[in-house]
Scaffold this motif. Sequence first.
Motif, mmCIF file in Angstrom:
data_model
loop_
_atom_site.group_PDB
_atom_site.id
_atom_site.type_symbol
_atom_site.label_atom_id
_atom_site.label_comp_id
_atom_site.label_asym_id
_atom_site.label_seq_id
_atom_site.Cartn_x
_atom_site.Cartn_y
_atom_site.Cartn_z
ATOM 1 N N GLU A 238 -30.488 -77.732 38.599
ATOM 2 C CA GLU A 238 -30.331 -76.421 39.226
ATOM 3 C C GLU A 238 -31.486 -76.271 40.200
ATOM 4 N N VAL A 239 -31.189 -76.210 41.482
ATOM 5 C CA VAL A 239 -32.214 -76.246 42.515
ATOM 6 C C VAL A 239 -32.348 -74.878 43.176
ATOM 7 N N GLY A 240 -33.588 -74.437 43.345
ATOM 8 C CA GLY A 240 -33.830 -73.174 44.028
ATOM 9 C C GLY A 240 -35.087 -73.239 44.865
ATOM 10 N N VAL A 241 -35.095 -72.524 45.975
ATOM 11 C CA VAL A 241 -36.280 -72.414 46.831
ATOM 12 C C VAL A 241 -36.940 -71.078 46.544
ATOM 13 N N CYS A 242 -38.239 -71.113 46.238
ATOM 14 C CA CYS A 242 -38.965 -69.918 45.818
ATOM 15 C C CYS A 242 -40.042 -69.551 46.841
ATOM 16 N N ALA A 243 -40.214 -68.270 47.084
ATOM 17 C CA ALA A 243 -41.242 -67.803 48.002
ATOM 18 C C ALA A 243 -41.730 -66.434 47.556
ATOM 19 N N ALA A 244 -42.935 -66.082 48.029
ATOM 20 C CA ALA A 244 -43.518 -64.799 47.645
ATOM 21 C C ALA A 244 -42.920 -63.655 48.450
ATOM 22 N N GLY A 245 -42.564 -63.921 49.703
ATOM 23 C CA GLY A 245 -42.034 -62.869 50.566
ATOM 24 C C GLY A 245 -40.588 -63.109 50.937
ATOM 25 N N GLU A 246 -40.062 -62.208 51.727
ATOM 26 C CA GLU A 246 -38.663 -62.327 52.123
ATOM 27 C C GLU A 246 -38.450 -63.431 53.145
ATOM 28 N N GLU A 247 -39.444 -63.656 54.003
ATOM 29 C CA GLU A 247 -39.288 -64.637 55.070
ATOM 30 C C GLU A 247 -40.509 -65.536 55.129
ATOM 31 N N VAL A 248 -40.291 -66.825 55.409
ATOM 32 C CA VAL A 248 -41.357 -67.821 55.457
ATOM 33 C C VAL A 248 -41.314 -68.528 56.800
ATOM 34 N N ARG A 249 -42.468 -68.663 57.440
ATOM 35 C CA ARG A 249 -42.570 -69.432 58.675
ATOM 36 C C ARG A 249 -42.656 -70.912 58.345
ATOM 37 N N ALA A 250 -41.776 -71.697 58.972
ATOM 38 C CA ALA A 250 -41.748 -73.140 58.741
ATOM 39 C C ALA A 250 -41.613 -73.845 60.083
ATOM 40 N N ASP B 278 -50.848 -77.258 58.647
ATOM 41 C CA ASP B 278 -52.246 -77.091 59.046
ATOM 42 C C ASP B 278 -53.116 -77.107 57.793
ATOM 43 N N LEU B 279 -53.913 -78.137 57.652
ATOM 44 C CA LEU B 279 -54.728 -78.269 56.449
ATOM 45 C C LEU B 279 -55.796 -77.194 56.343
ATOM 46 N N ASP B 280 -56.090 -76.535 57.452
ATOM 47 C CA ASP B 280 -57.112 -75.490 57.424
ATOM 48 C C ASP B 280 -56.551 -74.122 57.050
ATOM 49 N N ASP B 281 -55.232 -74.013 56.951
ATOM 50 C CA ASP B 281 -54.649 -72.743 56.489
ATOM 51 C C ASP B 281 -54.992 -72.553 55.011
ATOM 52 N N PRO B 282 -55.505 -71.391 54.635
ATOM 53 C CA PRO B 282 -55.811 -71.173 53.218
ATOM 54 C C PRO B 282 -54.543 -71.153 52.381
ATOM 55 N N VAL B 283 -54.636 -71.695 51.185
ATOM 56 C CA VAL B 283 -53.486 -71.676 50.277
ATOM 57 C C VAL B 283 -53.332 -70.253 49.741
ATOM 58 N N PRO B 284 -52.154 -69.649 49.886
ATOM 59 C CA PRO B 284 -51.964 -68.279 49.394
ATOM 60 C C PRO B 284 -52.300 -68.182 47.906
ATOM 61 N N PRO B 285 -53.078 -67.190 47.501
ATOM 62 C CA PRO B 285 -53.433 -67.046 46.082
ATOM 63 C C PRO B 285 -52.212 -66.966 45.167
ATOM 64 N N VAL B 286 -51.121 -66.360 45.661
ATOM 65 C CA VAL B 286 -49.939 -66.246 44.799
ATOM 66 C C VAL B 286 -49.334 -67.621 44.523
ATOM 67 N N VAL B 287 -49.478 -68.545 45.473
ATOM 68 C CA VAL B 287 -48.985 -69.904 45.261
ATOM 69 C C VAL B 287 -49.864 -70.621 44.237
ATOM 70 N N VAL B 288 -51.188 -70.457 44.371
ATOM 71 C CA VAL B 288 -52.112 -71.045 43.399
ATOM 72 C C VAL B 288 -51.810 -70.519 41.997
ATOM 73 N N ASP B 289 -51.608 -69.203 41.897
ATOM 74 C CA ASP B 289 -51.306 -68.603 40.592
ATOM 75 C C ASP B 289 -50.000 -69.155 40.012
ATOM 76 N N ALA B 290 -48.986 -69.328 40.880
ATOM 77 C CA ALA B 290 -47.697 -69.847 40.424
ATOM 78 C C ALA B 290 -47.838 -71.275 39.899
ATOM 79 N N LEU B 291 -48.655 -72.083 40.551
ATOM 80 C CA LEU B 291 -48.853 -73.459 40.104
ATOM 81 C C LEU B 291 -49.609 -73.507 38.781
ATOM 82 N N ARG B 292 -50.585 -72.662 38.638
ATOM 83 C CA ARG B 292 -51.356 -72.644 37.392
ATOM 84 C C ARG B 292 -50.530 -72.102 36.235
ATOM 85 N N ALA B 293 -49.545 -71.260 36.561
ATOM 86 C CA ALA B 293 -48.700 -70.680 35.513
ATOM 87 C C ALA B 293 -47.523 -71.575 35.154
#
Length: 318
Positions: free
Chosen positions: A37-49, A76-91
Amino acid sequence: MHRVAILAYDGVVPFDLSVPIEVFGRARLAGGHPAYEVGVCAAGEEVRAGLVSIRATRDLGWAAGAGTVVVPGVADLDDPVPPVVVDALRAATGRLVSICTGAFVLAAAGVLDGRRATTHWAAAAELARRHPAVDVDPDVLYVDEGSVLTSAGAAAGLDLCLHVVRRDHGAAVAAETARSCVMPLERAGGQAQFIAHEPPAPDGQSMQPLLVWLTENLAAPLTLADIASRAVMSTRSLSRHFRQQTGATPMQWLTRQRVRRAQQLLERTDTPVERVGELVGFTSPTAFRDSFRQVVGVSPRAYRAAFPRDAEARAVTG
């Protein structure tokens, strides 16, 4: 059913995002039932890619209970990793998989500390610099550490996803998935075969003149004593300074440069393989084959077959 959550965030690489969607989405069990079962997850409604924007079908909470969480690369490796993404990975309780520079996101969450990992060869040194607790291997297509898996450049993400399918459901399901994706189930060698031929060390290093001389004399039967004599050092002092500045012994560095030159000849000329080995300084066909395979991961003949030359390539006879 095994849930695969693919994280989307601003700056994600579109190709990296599409790879796990396609591979896991195409995997089928006996009888044609979906394997995941595959799903794409994001913190907001729209994501820039890159040049597009996307809308994810799930929020990050859906990833918490997933059996597999996939982290695509960041542009861009210099873009900070969103804290919500870090939290999701740790959880996350399932295994974590990164594609290409997604390893930087996993490293930012601390999950790669003390582990072996890989990323795109061009970013491997930067990953090691930023995260010294990570054992970075720049030569392989992917690394499987059990609960954490990382892949090299984007195409290596295909290799890793197929590896995960094979690990979960066996070779038959993986082979059928690979066929559906028009991909080989396994590719020979590691990403070392795709690394651009690196020049000698940057100007300003004390070893620079010696490195240039070595590069110009690859075909000569050089010994450690010969190199030390050229550098006006003892062999012991040479080895110490050489390793400090290049990360390798003089003979290791020389072997790698000979192999890199051989790669160029195999790509660009029709010179017989045995002659290529002679031209770059190997004393026997066996020594050439063994060294080439150790550095690149495939035999010289397999490498040449993967990089066909154009019709005007000519043999080097020097």
